[in-house]
Design an enzyme around this catalytic site. Structure first.
Site, PDB file in Angstrom:
ATOM      1  N   HIS A 129       0.815  -1.211   0.000  1.00  0.00           N
ATOM      2  CA  HIS A 129       0.000   0.000   0.000  1.00  0.00           C
ATOM      3  C   HIS A 129       0.851   1.265   0.000  1.00  0.00           C
ATOM      4  O   HIS A 129       0.346   2.343  -0.294  1.00  0.00           O
ATOM      5  CB  HIS A 129      -0.960  -0.011   1.189  1.00  0.00           C
ATOM      6  CG  HIS A 129      -2.130  -0.912   0.974  1.00  0.00           C
ATOM      7  ND1 HIS A 129      -3.372  -0.691   1.531  1.00  0.00           N
ATOM      8  CD2 HIS A 129      -2.257  -2.051   0.248  1.00  0.00           C
ATOM      9  CE1 HIS A 129      -4.202  -1.648   1.162  1.00  0.00           C
ATOM     10  NE2 HIS A 129      -3.544  -2.487   0.379  1.00  0.00           N
ATOM     11  N   HIS A 150      -2.171 -12.065  -2.638  1.00  0.00           N
ATOM     12  CA  HIS A 150      -3.214 -12.767  -1.895  1.00  0.00           C
ATOM     13  C   HIS A 150      -2.859 -14.222  -1.617  1.00  0.00           C
ATOM     14  O   HIS A 150      -3.692 -14.969  -1.115  1.00  0.00           O
ATOM     15  CB  HIS A 150      -4.536 -12.672  -2.656  1.00  0.00           C
ATOM     16  CG  HIS A 150      -5.059 -11.278  -2.755  1.00  0.00           C
ATOM     17  ND1 HIS A 150      -6.137 -10.927  -3.556  1.00  0.00           N
ATOM     18  CD2 HIS A 150      -4.655 -10.126  -2.155  1.00  0.00           C
ATOM     19  CE1 HIS A 150      -6.360  -9.627  -3.445  1.00  0.00           C
ATOM     20  NE2 HIS A 150      -5.473  -9.116  -2.601  1.00  0.00           N
TER      21      HIS A 150
END
EC number: 1.11.1.21
Length: 724
Positions: free
Chosen positions: A97, A266
């Site tokens: 992020h 993920h």
């Protein structure tokens, strides 16, 4: 008098504004925000003038830092327990992020500054609980101190997290220098609220998803990428696939890199939504002082471990969330998935009739198995035909997936660091990658004075030489360290055909300079810059100033094969206030576009001012127009632009869109023409103060010296070989 203060009264006599209130830009919203040119100077920097991080970090024991990070990954803390006893997923999300705010359109964002510590990013809804990740890292930052920036540590923590879970990473470079306050130049969107839907007021969208406002990449204010629940929170994997593709393209990623990054991100970790979002406290910037910069604290329920709430989606993507493997594709492709809602009420996908052994265990109790989940973006990797094909290849060739992901992760986390010459540390890869805009080393052993003499005798005009050098160098972006004169890419596609570079004039000048460079054994890149210097020296002498423009040889010439044409398209100037040119009319004014270009080039407002004034009198206007050429001595490096702009003997009359006539008050006769970019240096109170300095009788020599200094700064902006 102190004891006579009224209760609730302010004891400070308002000598200074210590809180955010009505600023000049609030009162005059159309004023130029020159603050973007003066951020990150030494005043808010606690390190002092003599500190050079890129030199200090070379003393860092990287192996020792990595050993400490490996230990941290499995050292679960009671105040914020690690999922399955491993902080890897949290650290990867933090690094992702940070780096994922990068957008290729203007090069802004990314993980290169440590800006995740500051608002607004530290309080974005997509970054819930990443404040905990940084607090977990604080003992390591404290230990290594000035030799390790937050920016480097945040990205390194993500890299080590992957390594600790079994991925062979592509490499890592140090060298990211921290900032000390939020950036003022980055446009995150015009929405007035977090997660505003695309049909809201001030939306970043037009008629369709492809109309996402430039230079933005994220689909909503406060998100890093796309909405994991679907477009505007409405699940539809094929619509979400369109968002994913647009967003990742704007991050300079292709389809294969997009699937690799989605799946690789993920493969480990989980989403957190086992609770009520309403129980979360304010974000870090809004939290009370006793929270000490931590946000989203849950004081209603337990709020940690299995009861953590972050995104609102709940569950892991894979069977073994602390292990790098191919499990993501195994689950995604081999099971049917149905739409459900998390305990927090968020849309998510869960498998139908999943085998018990394919379920991940609970983060706290390994005897409990739970359904894995997929977001709408994950389902896009299965439902979109192009993404599906790539997913199947990765599933059938795990080694290929490992390699593609490792390279894509490296690109994601290093894109804004610039070319390989800026890399620092023992793990920096030596391979040249096309997205790094590689440039071969240039020669320094040629006779510079002889080359200057040949250029001076070439017959090229001052305007031709200066304009070509400027056009070559002005592409530099300090945001991601791309562009600039090194490489002489102005002679290659796509730059040679850009309207702003005047292809016909450019071809003529390059035709002359290429032969001169070859005869001298110099690179064309050096020769282009040196020709600009020659032009300036000639113009200065014509004005009575004997000055030598500094020059550092050593630029190389890149080849077309070293140049990613699609990626370089983003560097094309749509306007250049320095050469008084706008490609067409835009929603923003030309002076605002000049300000943006100035900030990307790393120039200050005084440097912008002196450069514009000098360029006007050198005959460098695009297309040879005379707008803003406020002199009768074109080709001489004089301060006439400022003298005449500030002279009250003239009036200024609009005569069309972005066109003005400067008339003599005494006769109303037209003396010159100008544009908004010219007149702003007389109308804006701050810029006028600089213009007045350069118009003064005693500052003619200062003007020349300041112009040369600013010019040299632009020419050398991408010479990373000259600095640490």
């Amino acid at each position: 008098m102190a004891d006579q203060q009224k209760a609730g009264g302010c004891p400070v006599m308002h000598g200074a504004m210590t809180q955010v209130g009505e600023s000049n830009l609030d009162m005059w919203p159309n004023a130029l925000n020159l603050d973007i040119l003066h951020q990150h100077d030494r005043k808010p920097d606690p390190m002092g003038e003599g500190f050079n991080y890129r030199e200090e970090v070379k003393k860092l024991d990287l192996d020792a830092v990595k050993q400490d990070l490996h230990q941290l990954m499995t050292d679960s803390q009671a105040w914020w327990p690690a999922d399955w006893g491993h902080y890897g997923g949290l650290m990867i999300r933090m690094a992702w992020h940070a780096a994922g705010t990068y957008r290729v359109a203007d090069g802004r964002g990314g993980g290169g500054t440590g800006n995740q510590r500051f608002a607004p990013i530290n309080s974005w809804p997509d970054n819930v609980n990443l404040d905990k990740a940084r607090r977990l890292l604080w003992p390591i930052k404290k230990k290594y101190g000035n030799r390790l920036s937050w920016a480097d540590l945040i990205i390194l923590a993500g890299n080590v997290a992957y390594e600790s879970m079994g991925l062979k990473t592509f490499g890592f470079s140090l060298g990211r220098e921290d900032i000390w306050h939020p950036e003022k130049d980055i446009y995150w969107g015009s929405e007035k609220e977090w997660l505003a839907p695309s049909d809201s007021e001030d939306s970043r969208y037009g008629e369709d998803r492809a109309s996402l406002e430039n230079p933005l990449a994220a689909v909503m204010m406060g998100l890093i990428y796309v909405n994991p629940e679907g477009v505007d929170g409405n699940p539809d994997p094929l619509r979400t696939a369109e968002d994913v593709r647009i967003t990742f393209e704007r991050m300079a990623m292709n389809d294969e890199e997009t699937v690799a990054l989605t799946a690789g991100g993920h493969t480990v970790g989980k989403c957190h939504g086992n609770g009520d979002v309403e129980n979360l406290g304010p974000d870090p910037e809004s939290a009370d002082v006793e929270e000490q910069g931590l946000g989203w604290n849950n004081k209603v329920t337990r709020g940690v471990g299995r009861d953590t709430v972050s995104s609102g989606i709940e569950g892991a993507w894979t069977t073994y969330p602390t292990r790098w493997d191919n499990g993501y594709f195994h689950l995604l492709l081999n099971y049917e998935w149905e739409l459900t809602k998390s305990p927090a009420g968020a849309w998510q996908w869960e498998p139908v009739d999943i085998k018990e052994e394919d379920k991940p265990v609970d983060v706290e109790d390994p005897s409990i198995r739970l359904n894995p989940i997929m977001t709408d973006a994950d389902m896009a990797m299965k439902m979109d035909p192009a993404y599906r094909k790539i997913s199947e290849r990765f599933y059938n060739d795990p080694a290929y997936f490992d390699e593609v992901f490792a390279r894509a992760w490296f690109k994601l986390t290093h894109r804004d660091l610039g070319p390989r010459t800026r890399y620092i540390g023992p793990e920096a890869p030596q391979e040249d990658l096309i997205w790094q805009d590689p440039v071969p080393a240039g020669r320094t052993d040629y006779d510079v004075e002889a080359l200057k003499a040949k250029i001076a005798d070439s017959g090229l005009s001052i305007g031709e030489m200066v304009s070509t050098a400027w056009d070559s160098a002005r592409t530099f972006r300090g945001s991601d360290n791309r562009g600039g004169a090194n490489g002489a890419r102005i002679r290659l596609a796509p730059q040679k055909d850009w309207e702003g570079n005047e292809p016909e004039r450019l071809s003529k000048v390059l035709g002359v300079l290429e032969g001169i460079a070859a005869d001298a054994g110099a690179s064309l890149a050096d020769t282009i810059v040196l020709a600009g210097n020659v032009g300036i020296e000639q113009a200065a002498r014509a004005a009575g100033h004997d000055i030598t423009v500094p020059f550092a040889p050593g630029r190389g010439d890149a080849s077309q094969e070293m140049t990613d044409v699609d990626s370089f398209q983003y560097l094309e100037p749509l306007a250049d206030g320095y050469r008084n040119w706008v490609k067409k009319e835009y929603a923003v004014q030309p002076e605002e576009m000049m300000l943006d270009r100035t900030q990307l080039m790393g120039l200050t407002a005084p440097e912008m001012t002196v450069l514009v004034g000098g360029m006007r009198v050198l005959g460098t206007n695009h297309g040879g127009t005379k707008h803003g050429v406020l002199t009768d001595r074109e080709g001489q490096l004089t301060n006439d632009f400022f003298v005449n702009l500030t002279d009250m003997a003239y009036t200024w009359k609009p005569v069309g869109s972005n066109r003005y006539e400067i008339r003599q008050r005494s006769s109303d006769a037209v003396k010159w023409t100008a544009t908004r970019v010219d007149l702003v240096f007389g109308s804006n109170s701050i810029l006028r103060s600089y213009a007045e300095v350069y118009a003064q009788d005693d500052n003619r020599e200062k003007f020349v010296h300041d112009f040369v200094a600013a010019w040299t700064k632009v020419m050398n902006a991408d010479r990373f070989d000259l600095v640490a």
